[in-house]
Design a protein around this motif. Structure first.
Motif, PDB file in Angstrom:
ATOM      1  N   GLY A  23      -4.713   1.885  -4.298  1.00 14.03           N
ATOM      2  CA  GLY A  23      -5.455   3.043  -3.825  1.00 14.03           C
ATOM      3  C   GLY A  23      -5.088   3.400  -2.402  1.00 14.03           C
ATOM      4  N   SER A  24      -5.794   4.370  -1.869  1.00 11.25           N
ATOM      5  CA  SER A  24      -5.459   4.898  -0.553  1.00 11.25           C
ATOM      6  C   SER A  24      -5.984   4.051   0.601  1.00 11.25           C
ATOM      7  N   ARG A  25      -6.857   3.108   0.327  1.00 13.91           N
ATOM      8  CA  ARG A  25      -7.425   2.281   1.392  1.00 13.91           C
ATOM      9  C   ARG A  25      -6.512   1.097   1.708  1.00 13.91           C
ATOM     10  N   ILE A  26      -6.412   0.779   2.981  1.00  8.23           N
ATOM     11  CA  ILE A  26      -5.658  -0.401   3.415  1.00  8.23           C
ATOM     12  C   ILE A  26      -6.631  -1.575   3.459  1.00  8.23           C
ATOM     13  N   LEU A  27      -6.404  -2.575   2.630  1.00 10.37           N
ATOM     14  CA  LEU A  27      -7.338  -3.691   2.489  1.00 10.37           C
ATOM     15  C   LEU A  27      -6.907  -4.885   3.328  1.00 10.37           C
ATOM     16  N   ARG A  28      -7.895  -5.653   3.750  1.00  7.83           N
ATOM     17  CA  ARG A  28      -7.595  -6.942   4.355  1.00  7.83           C
ATOM     18  C   ARG A  28      -7.016  -7.864   3.288  1.00  7.83           C
TER      19      ARG A  28
ATOM     20  N   SER B  14       0.762   2.712  -8.779  1.00 11.71           N
ATOM     21  CA  SER B  14      -0.529   2.059  -8.549  1.00 11.71           C
ATOM     22  C   SER B  14      -0.680   0.870  -9.487  1.00 11.71           C
TER      23      SER B  14
ATOM     24  N   HIS C 112       0.382  -0.401  -5.492  1.00 12.27           N
ATOM     25  CA  HIS C 112      -0.696  -0.220  -4.516  1.00 12.27           C
ATOM     26  C   HIS C 112      -2.041  -0.210  -5.240  1.00 12.27           C
TER      27      HIS C 112
ATOM     28  N   PRO D 253       0.795  -1.237   0.000  1.00 15.21           N
ATOM     29  CA  PRO D 253       0.000   0.000   0.000  1.00 15.21           C
ATOM     30  C   PRO D 253       0.823   1.281   0.000  1.00 15.21           C
ATOM     31  N   TYR D 254       2.108   1.189   0.290  1.00 17.94           N
ATOM     32  CA  TYR D 254       2.935   2.396   0.368  1.00 17.94           C
ATOM     33  C   TYR D 254       3.860   2.556  -0.840  1.00 17.94           C
TER      34      TYR D 254
END
Length: 250
Positions: A228-233, A177, A226, A172-173
């Motif tokens: 997007g800006s959301r941290i996914l499970r 994308s 990544h 995510p970081y």
């Protein structure tokens, strides 16, 4: 279950039998089928087809007019390298990846994988979870699953041999994308052909990869991306990523 999968030992064309208690319960209570009804079946590792219910008891279902004439769907051309997650999450992920058609799954240790996960009794039940996934996805060919308890030796000595055309690691970081990566990939492909997706995708467990792991994967050619800006499970990340392969194959 969207089909009932039977081992070769339970099929003697044009007949077959269902002995598995869970499958029998499904036929009786979920599908509510009766004598003479048609049932969608398949042979594990073989073809899909249909059969007619010829006899039913609480412990056995006899099938007749078994026709196995449809090849299973093609596997997705991808190896998923998955950091071993919590056991309950692993069950769902094995089922989902199997239903989606993943060809190869590598369960790997990571910094954020707790040692106790490798002692979970659920690891001895992977075949059971694979069967559930196959019956959900109407497939007969199980993914190849391997377990790697040592991260660095696997990444440095074995990962490169699995990468036939590019690899990505979900992070995510990262600066790039997934959308940008795919667009870049499409521009580099010949106009008359579909852009080939990576042959390997690496996905961390809850908490993701640490920087050291990202650097080691990058050294073997894995591009961090990544979504997007959301941290996914982990479950969400797996399904979002593999959705690209399903769309590509449609």
């Amino acid at each position: 279950m969207n089909c009932i999968l039977l081992p070769e030992s339970d099929i003697a064309l044009p007949y077959a039998q269902i002995n598995d208690p869970a499958q029998i319960t499904h036929v009786h209570k979920v599908l509510s089928l009766q004598l003479g009804d048609t049932l969608k079946i398949g042979q594990l590792g073989g073809n899909l087809g249909t059969a007619i219910i010829n006899e039913m008891t609480p412990n056995n279902i006899q099938l007749a007019d078994v026709q196995l004439d449809t090849a299973p769907p093609p596997k997705l051309d991808v190896t998923v390298v998955l950091a071993l997650p919590r056991p309950k999450v692993l069950r769902r992920l094995i089922m989902d990846m199997t239903a989606l058609g993943v060809r190869d799954i590598v369960l790997i240790n990571s910094y954020r994988t707790q040692k106790s996960y490798w002692q979970s009794p659920l690891l001895a039940r992977l075949d059971e979870f694979v069967l559930e996934g196959l019956q959900q996805g109407v497939d007969t060919v199980a993914p190849r699953i391997s377990m790697q308890k040592r991260f660095k030796p696997f990444v440095e000595d074995e990962l490169a041999s699995l990468i036939t055309h590019d690899a990505i690691v979900a992070h995510p970081y990262s600066e790039l994308s997934l959308t940008q990566y795919l667009q870049r990939h499409a521009l580099q492909s010949a106009p008359s052909t579909k852009a080939a997706l990576p042959s390997v995708v690496c996905i961390g467990s809850e908490g993701g990869w640490i920087n050291y792991e990202i650097e080691l994967l990058a050294a073997q050619g894995c591009q961090a991306v990544h979504m997007g800006s959301r941290i996914l499970r982990t479950e969400a990340a797996v399904n979002v990523l593999l959705g690209q392969w399903l769309l590509h194959n449609s």
